[in-house]
Design a protein around this motif. Structure first.
Motif, mmCIF file in Angstrom:
data_model
loop_
_atom_site.group_PDB
_atom_site.id
_atom_site.type_symbol
_atom_site.label_atom_id
_atom_site.label_comp_id
_atom_site.label_asym_id
_atom_site.label_seq_id
_atom_site.Cartn_x
_atom_site.Cartn_y
_atom_site.Cartn_z
ATOM 1 N N GLY A 132 15.201 34.654 37.569
ATOM 2 C CA GLY A 132 16.516 34.564 36.961
ATOM 3 C C GLY A 132 16.599 33.547 35.832
ATOM 4 N N VAL A 133 15.463 33.066 35.392
ATOM 5 C CA VAL A 133 15.401 32.099 34.295
ATOM 6 C C VAL A 133 15.643 32.824 32.971
ATOM 7 N N ALA A 134 16.432 32.221 32.103
ATOM 8 C CA ALA A 134 16.692 32.805 30.786
ATOM 9 C C ALA A 134 15.445 32.700 29.908
ATOM 10 N N GLU A 135 15.325 33.619 28.960
ATOM 11 C CA GLU A 135 14.181 33.604 28.039
ATOM 12 C C GLU A 135 14.075 32.275 27.304
ATOM 13 N N THR A 136 15.202 31.760 26.839
ATOM 14 C CA THR A 136 15.173 30.509 26.081
ATOM 15 C C THR A 136 14.764 29.332 26.959
ATOM 16 N N THR A 137 15.206 29.335 28.197
ATOM 17 C CA THR A 137 14.834 28.270 29.124
ATOM 18 C C THR A 137 13.336 28.315 29.409
ATOM 19 N N PHE A 138 12.819 29.520 29.616
ATOM 20 C CA PHE A 138 11.377 29.660 29.845
ATOM 21 C C PHE A 138 10.589 29.105 28.666
ATOM 22 N N GLY A 139 10.981 29.477 27.462
ATOM 23 C CA GLY A 139 10.293 28.991 26.270
ATOM 24 C C GLY A 139 10.329 27.483 26.148
ATOM 25 N N ARG A 140 11.485 26.905 26.438
ATOM 26 C CA ARG A 140 11.602 25.444 26.390
ATOM 27 C C ARG A 140 10.705 24.785 27.425
ATOM 28 N N ARG A 141 10.723 25.302 28.638
ATOM 29 C CA ARG A 141 9.908 24.716 29.711
ATOM 30 C C ARG A 141 8.416 24.866 29.433
ATOM 31 N N ALA A 142 8.034 26.026 28.924
ATOM 32 C CA ALA A 142 6.607 26.306 28.728
ATOM 33 C C ALA A 142 6.030 25.541 27.546
ATOM 34 N N VAL A 143 6.712 25.625 26.404
ATOM 35 C CA VAL A 143 6.117 25.060 25.182
ATOM 36 C C VAL A 143 7.135 24.400 24.252
ATOM 37 N N ASN A 144 8.314 24.094 24.792
ATOM 38 C CA ASN A 144 9.365 23.458 24.003
ATOM 39 C C ASN A 144 9.776 24.306 22.795
ATOM 40 N N ASP A 145 9.831 25.626 22.999
ATOM 41 C CA ASP A 145 10.216 26.556 21.935
ATOM 42 C C ASP A 145 11.141 27.614 22.529
ATOM 43 N N PRO A 146 12.456 27.453 22.334
ATOM 44 C CA PRO A 146 13.382 28.413 22.937
ATOM 45 C C PRO A 146 13.258 29.825 22.378
ATOM 46 N N ARG A 147 12.607 30.002 21.248
ATOM 47 C CA ARG A 147 12.436 31.336 20.657
ATOM 48 C C ARG A 147 11.119 31.998 21.057
ATOM 49 N N ALA B 277 -0.071 28.768 32.716
ATOM 50 C CA ALA B 277 0.077 27.681 33.687
ATOM 51 C C ALA B 277 1.465 27.699 34.314
ATOM 52 N N ILE B 278 2.475 27.944 33.487
ATOM 53 C CA ILE B 278 3.842 28.036 34.026
ATOM 54 C C ILE B 278 3.958 29.236 34.958
ATOM 55 N N LEU B 279 3.413 30.353 34.543
ATOM 56 C CA LEU B 279 3.521 31.581 35.352
ATOM 57 C C LEU B 279 2.818 31.423 36.699
ATOM 58 N N THR B 280 1.662 30.803 36.730
ATOM 59 C CA THR B 280 0.910 30.689 37.995
ATOM 60 C C THR B 280 1.440 29.558 38.870
ATOM 61 N N ALA B 281 1.952 28.507 38.269
ATOM 62 C CA ALA B 281 2.454 27.373 39.043
ATOM 63 C C ALA B 281 3.706 27.740 39.825
ATOM 64 N N ARG B 282 4.441 28.706 39.366
ATOM 65 C CA ARG B 282 5.740 29.037 39.974
ATOM 66 C C ARG B 282 5.695 30.308 40.802
ATOM 67 N N ARG B 283 4.518 30.819 41.074
ATOM 68 C CA ARG B 283 4.415 32.025 41.914
ATOM 69 C C ARG B 283 4.701 31.662 43.359
#
Length: 58
Positions: free
Chosen positions: A15-30, A51-57
């Motif tokens: 349920g994470v927003a695309e922009t939030t994922f980008g910020r968390r992963a690489v500090n890029d909301p786009r 790393a983000i994808l596997t850490a949160r499985r």
């Protein structure tokens, strides 16, 4: 499974927003929008995303 489909699955599952994922992963909301439009991540960027994808499985 492609990187984009893994990201989509993660976003749907968490349920994470695309922009939030980008910020968390690489500090890029786009990030996700740019990937959908054809941006090709380099090896370092791809590693950070994976790393983000596997850490949160569950």
């Amino acid at each position: 499974m492609s990187l984009m489909s893994e990201i989509d699955s993660y976003l749907h599952r968490t349920g994470v927003a695309e922009t939030t994922f980008g910020r968390r992963a690489v500090n890029d909301p786009r990030l996700v929008r740019d990937l959908r439009r054809g941006r090709v991540p380099g090896p370092d960027l791809r590693a950070r995303i994976e790393a983000i994808l596997t850490a949160r499985r569950p």
